[in-house]
Design a protein around this motif. Structure first.
Motif, PDB file in Angstrom:
ATOM      1  N   THR A 201      42.022  50.219  46.279  1.00 23.56           N
ATOM      2  CA  THR A 201      42.015  49.015  45.509  1.00 23.56           C
ATOM      3  C   THR A 201      41.904  49.211  44.215  1.00 23.56           C
TER       4      THR A 201
ATOM      5  N   ALA B  86      46.582  40.050  50.590  1.00 27.61           N
ATOM      6  CA  ALA B  86      46.018  39.183  49.461  1.00 27.61           C
ATOM      7  C   ALA B  86      45.967  37.781  50.092  1.00 27.61           C
TER       8      ALA B  86
ATOM      9  N   THR C  94      50.931  44.093  51.362  1.00 30.76           N
ATOM     10  CA  THR C  94      50.000  43.896  50.511  1.00 30.76           C
ATOM     11  C   THR C  94      49.948  42.323  50.327  1.00 30.76           C
TER      12      THR C  94
ATOM     13  N   VAL D 124      45.848  48.664  43.629  1.00 37.45           N
ATOM     14  CA  VAL D 124      45.958  47.311  43.757  1.00 37.45           C
ATOM     15  C   VAL D 124      45.508  46.450  42.094  1.00 37.45           C
TER      16      VAL D 124
ATOM     17  N   PHE E  66      42.275  42.439  46.647  1.00 39.37           N
ATOM     18  CA  PHE E  66      43.555  41.918  47.096  1.00 39.37           C
ATOM     19  C   PHE E  66      43.689  40.531  46.807  1.00 39.37           C
TER      20      PHE E  66
END
Lengths: 499, 619
Positions: free
Chosen positions: A405, B589, B585, A408, A281
């Motif tokens: 993940t 982050a 998201t 991502v 992230f």
């Protein structure tokens, strides 16, 4: 094969590092690469020899558990080979003042020796010594770019690294306090009686945190992004690609031999998941490519920790696959990123200026996110099928974390690919773009990552052939009893004596 | 070397050839010959076609075998690729290159898509399937990303969707392996339906989400319209015609072959009232209605067609989920029918773009006199898209309607009718704004598109017409696909279907239709056939003569009255949902970055060590 050769993989680079300044100038630039080639050849030979049966060397002839033991199974041999090859590909060839270059080459050789030592050490004392050696050399290398930012980042790294070493040392002391030995085979034999209790687990956790500093374990990895972003690409590649894997390998060995306990696996699993989540992230919002790669490598290491937490050969196979894959991909990406510093926006149109570099980046990105038939897919497949086969829901949760993940990861990596293949900035933004030769890669970096890419593609083509040796290595490494029997042929008498 | 090996080798050879000399004039000819060869090979081979090569990786057998279901999709794939290849082989490709794009990469992407899809369609186990699935996704990405900055942006928007789908499928794959011990599709068709309801429901959710994303089912459809519309012309046609159908192929295998529809119907949300099968049917129905009405609002012809592509997928899935012989045949037949006219329509729109430089429905009009062949293609194409006789779109939709009525699903039937209504409205907007009405002054000197472009377009609509008149030609492939999948097989005739509960004979319908035209013509010419040719610009309104400089072509705010009524119903909820996920998201982050930017890592280390020790001791 004579086991005495094992000592050479540590001794040769170490010797070369210290003798380097004495070598005549003409030959000086050849010493390091030659030594590494020899080590690579030794690693290859050891690997073939050890696939059938592991090799053991009792240094100085002192029988274990008294003396120093070097233990080479096929995994250790493969990592010796990897250490030599990766160091060779990331070798500091030049581009620096002569005296400075000598230092860098010496340090790199010491690092190689320490890494090789970490893989073959059969006792915790040596593990600690080589770990410290690797730590100190990596501080030197990280500060080597001599910019203020690098020095600040390295300072943070030094503090965390020293604290980590201290924790590991406390852990080792605790183990010694309980069991009276540091030999891994002996420990494996004694652990069920002496170490499988809260104190033993505490020792494991301290060692995990300590070694975790190098292995980019969540909680103790906050140094990584800044160091990787400010150090030379070559050094970042070495640290992220090589050193982290060896710390991981030591943890995995400890887990298999001494602490095959659900609590220990759980710790690895949880920290691995947190590492994946935090790394991937954070990389999602990274504004420059080196930090992005650093965070991505934290995420990948998290995946490897998750893999090693799976009991049995399945976990070791998955962990090895992820570690080896990352060992090939991440150094290559760091090499490519060398001239791609600064804001991501400056990469606009980089594909036109450096078509090969951009294509290689896309290839590595695809493998990193696990697109079949590239090797990254098989690594991810082994990891996920291993997790899915476990009855515990925590493993399924880890599987979910890996899947999410990965999405991502794909988004941020392909955002970069999109920028590189997109239109070059025009008008006002043009000033931000590196034009001309500014972000074309130097030939050496391109060649280096080209070799890594060739390795990757070869592995993709040979995937069906690689499955068998990988399985063999995993069985060998996950068989603690065989380790004990090989190092201490007279186990029965020893454990009898301990009781 | 057997037939499937040869087919895949030919496909791989083309990919190589495209990379080596895709930019030359020779390549399109070579590719045309090879595609035709593949079509012949595919149509002429005995089923199932098994590949001679198989691998064993990590204890799993990986193999390829093409059955009737896969072959049906493979034929459409290669046919669509052939049409696109011819189209870009001539003037279109030269212009594309002159604009600074790489024709080599476009050809390579097309060849890569075909190879990836063939691998997917002939997969014999879930590993081979996943390899094909991922290759199809990324080959699709490559095809979408070409054609400029907007195309690249749209393709990048596809990445999270594609990866999310792929990871859902991969999750389903490893759970399947863990629960059944096998990944072989044949083996799974025996054991998967014996899993418990909970496990089956989780597998269904994971796989179905993964496959729906590729198909553009609600609520995962947002990526598709821009990604397909912005691609380079023939790429858009190929993507629109077949790419999304790979999701349908996978859903077909999952729902019918592996899980069986009756098992899916066992998974009830409210006992006996609403099952997973109903959910799928309703998702399909909503996918028909909502995107179709989004298409109605589009002002770019490419987007209009791409949105319809999403909606038409709903009919196909609905037919398959009905599961009876008629409905599933309708759903499957619609894949072929839709591919023929959608490819023709997209190519026609790009032919107009090639000549005028725009696909903006507000800046065109009156092109019928300048591009009559293209007009004919679009006319026949929209008749097909709207599902009216004599085109083939009517047959497949009729089969789906009939199945819904016979099976007693009136509400779903109503949804399909609403969808068709929206389709008719929007395709009329398409042809009116492009070809009818006033010709714009700047288009005065427009010429018809070159033969390299009109020939594939015409071939496609002729195919759509012929299979509309004689649907039996295509239904033989469909019946084979049904049999391979384990569905009841439709009893078909050359003209349609023969059934005691109501037959359909297109030969008669078209015969009557044309007889009607004939009578009309007889009356007209019998009465003297007087007609007078009027120049297109010779027109008047409100008693005033109008000349070319007076704009009277009505295109802006088309259907203003309708939009006044239904406009408030467009909420943009899906777009909101998408941006909410993106923001979440981003937030996560930022938080993670804050962790790595902490000021005192040593303190964190200390706290972590103490907490960890506490945990270890407490355990």
């Amino acid at each position: 094969m004579n086991p005495s050769f094992i000592a050479l993989v540590v001794a040769l680079p170490l010797l070369a590092a210290f003798l380097l300044p004495l070598v005549p100038k003409v030959l000086r630039r050849l010493v390091g690469p030659l030594v590494l080639l020899v080590v690579a050849a030794l690693g290859m030979a050891l690997w073939q020899a050890s696939l059938s049966e592991p090799l053991v060397l009792a240094v100085g002839g002192f029988r274990p558990p008294l003396g120093i033991v070097f233990y080479v199974d096929s995994v250790a041999a493969l990592f010796v080979l990897a250490v030599a090859l990766v160091t060779l590909l990331l070798w500091p060839w030049g581009g620096d003042a002569s005296e400075n270059l000598d230092r860098k080459q010496s340090l790199t050789l010491v690092l190689a020796a320490a890494c090789a030592g970490l893989t073959v050490s059969g006792d915790l004392f040596n593990v600690y010594v080589f770990y410290e050696l690797a730590a100190v050399t990596s501080y030197g290398l990280a500060a080597g770019s001599r910019t203020a930012a690098a020095q600040v980042a390295t300072f943070r790294y030094v503090i965390l690294g020293s604290l980590g070493s201290l924790l590991a040392l406390i852990g080792i002391t605790l183990i010694y306090f309980r069991s009276g030995t540091l030999n891994l085979a002996h420990l494996a034999d004694l652990a069920p009686q002496t170490l499988h209790d809260p104190l033993g687990l505490a020792a494991f956790f301290l060692i995990l945190l300590g070694l975790g500093v190098k292995a980019e374990l969540f909680l103790v990895n906050t140094w990584a992004p800044e160091v990787y972003a400010t150090a030379e690409a070559r050094v970042s590649a070495l640290l992220a690609g090589l050193v982290s894997k060896l710390a991981l390998l030591v943890v995995a060995r400890l887990l298999v031999l001494v602490f095959p306990l659900p609590e220990a696996r759980e710790a690895l699993l949880v920290l691995g998941m947190l590492g994946m989540i935090s790394g991937e992230f954070a990389a999602y919002r990274a504004r420059d490519i080196k930090r992005m790669l650093a965070w991505s490598s934290i995420g990948q290491l998290g995946a490897a920790f998750i893999a090693f937490a799976i009991p049995g050969p399945a976990g070791v196979a998955a962990g090895l696959a992820i570690a080896l894959h990352h060992l090939v991909v991440k150094p290559a990406l760091f090499l490519l990123a060398e001239r791609w510093g600064g804001s991501l926006a400056r990469l606009a149109g980089a594909a036109r200026r450096s078509p090969l570099g951009a294509a290689l980046f896309a290839l590595f990105a695809l493998s990193l996110i696990g697109v079949p038939p590239l090797p990254g897919f098989w690594a991810k497949y082994l990891l996920l099928s291993g997790l899915a086969a476990q009855p515990d829901n925590l493993y399924l949760l880890a599987g979910l974390v890996v899947l999410v993940t990965t999405v991502v990861e794909a988004v941020y990596l392909f955002r970069v690919v999109g920028v590189m293949y997109g239109r070059e900035a025009k008008g006002e933004d043009a000033g931000l773009t590196n034009t001309g030769s500014a972000n074309t890669q130097p030939a050496s970096a391109l060649a280096g990552s080209g070799v890594f890419a060739a390795l990757l593609l070869a592995a993709a083509l040979a995937a069906p052939l690689l499955a068998a040796p990988l399985g063999r290595m995993a069985t060998q490494m996950s068989d603690g009893a065989a380790y004990v029997a090989r190092v201490l042929p007279s186990t029965a008498t020893l454990s009898g004596a301990a009781q | 070397m057997n037939a499937l090996d040869l087919l895949l080798s030919l496909s791989a050879l083309m990919l190589l050839a495209a990379f080596l000399f895709g930019q030359t004039r020779v390549y399109p000819w070579l590719a045309g010959i090879l595609f035709t060869g593949q079509l012949v090979l595919l149509a002429g081979s005995d089923l199932p076609m098994a590949a001679g090569v198989g691998l064993e990786i990590f204890g799993q057998q990986v193999g390829w075998q093409l059955d009737g279901f896969g072959r049906y999709f493979a034929l459409i794939t290669i046919g669509a690729a052939l049409a696109s290849n011819v189209y870009m082989g001539g003037e279109w490709g030269e212009r594309y290159q002159a604009d600074g794009h790489s024709l080599r990469w476009l050809h390579a992407a097309l060849a890569g898509n075909v190879l990836a899809m063939l691998l997917l369609l002939s997969s014999k186990d879930l590993i081979a399937f996943f390899i094909g699935w991922e290759l199809t996704s990324w080959a699709g990405f490559l095809l979408m990303a070409q054609g400029g900055e907007r195309a690249l942006r749209a393709a990048l928007r596809y990445v999270p969707y594609a990866m999310g789908g792929a990871m859902a499928v991969l999750g389903g794959l490893v759970l399947t392996l863990s629960w059944t011990g096998t990944l072989d599709l044949l083996e799974l068709s025996r054991v998967m339906s014996t899993l418990g309801n909970g496990q089956l429901a989780l597998l269904l959710a994971l796989f179905a989400i993964g496959f729906s994303i590729k198909m553009g089912l609600l609520p995962f459809h947002l990526w598709q319209a821009p990604a397909y519309a912005e691609a380079a012309g023939p790429g858009t046609a190929f993507l629109g015609a077949i790419s999304a159908r790979m999701g349908l192929f996978a859903l077909g295998i999952l729902l019918v072959k592996l899980m069986t529809l009756s098992r899916v119907a066992d998974l009830a949300f409210i006992d006996g009232l609403f099952t997973a099968r109903d959910l799928l049917a309703w998702v399909a129905a909503l996918t028909i209605v909502l995107p179709t009405f989004t298409a109605l609002k589009q002002n770019d012809a490419r987007y209009l067609l791409a949105w319809h592509g999403i909606g038409q997928g709903g009919y196909m899935l609905l037919g398959i989920v009905m599961g009876d012989a008629t409905g599933s045949a309708g759903g499957l037949l619609h894949v072929f029918n839709y591919a023929t006219y959608q490819a023709a329509l997209v190519l026609a729109v790009f032919a107009v773009m090639h000549r005028t430089g725009t696909a903006d429905l507000n800046s065109l009009g009156g092109l019928v006199t300048r591009m009559p062949l293209t007009f004919l293609v679009m006319l026949l194409g929209i008749i097909g898209l709207a599902g009216l006789p004599p085109m083939n779109g009517f047959v497949s939709k009729w089969l789906v309607y009939r199945s819904l009525m016979v099976e007693g699903r009136p509400l779903l039937f109503l949804m399909t009718v609403i969808g068709t209504l929206g389709t008719i409205l929007s395709v009329y907007k398409l042809i009116h704004n492009t070809f009818l009405g006033q010709l714009r002054a700047e288009h005065e000197h427009i010429r018809e598109a070159p033969w390299s472009m009109t020939v594939p377009m015409l071939a496609l609509v002729i195919l759509a017409f012929v299979t509309g008149v004689a649907p039996g030609l295509a239904l033989s492939w469909v019946a084979e696909a049904q049999a391979a999948l384990g569905l009841p097989v439709l009893a078909y005739t050359l003209g349609g279907i023969e059934s005691p509960r109501g037959s359909l004979d297109m030969l008669w319908i078209v015969g009557v239709l044309f007889a009607g035209f004939g009578i009309g013509a007889l009356l007209f010419y019998g009465a003297g056939g007087r007609s007078k040719r009027v120049h297109q610009l010779d027109n008047y309104a409100g008693g005033h003569f109008l000349s070319a400089d007076v704009r009277y072509h009505y295109s802006d705010h088309f259907y203003a009255g309708l939009m006044h009524r239904i406009g408030p119903l467009y909420r943009g909820s899906f777009t909101w949902l998408e941006s909410a996920v993106a923001s979440a998201t981003d937030l996560a982050a930022s938080l993670m970055q804050a962790w790595y930017r902490q000021a005192v890592p040593a303190l964190t280390l200390l706290v972590a060590a103490v907490l960890g020790l506490g945990w270890m001791v407490w355990r």
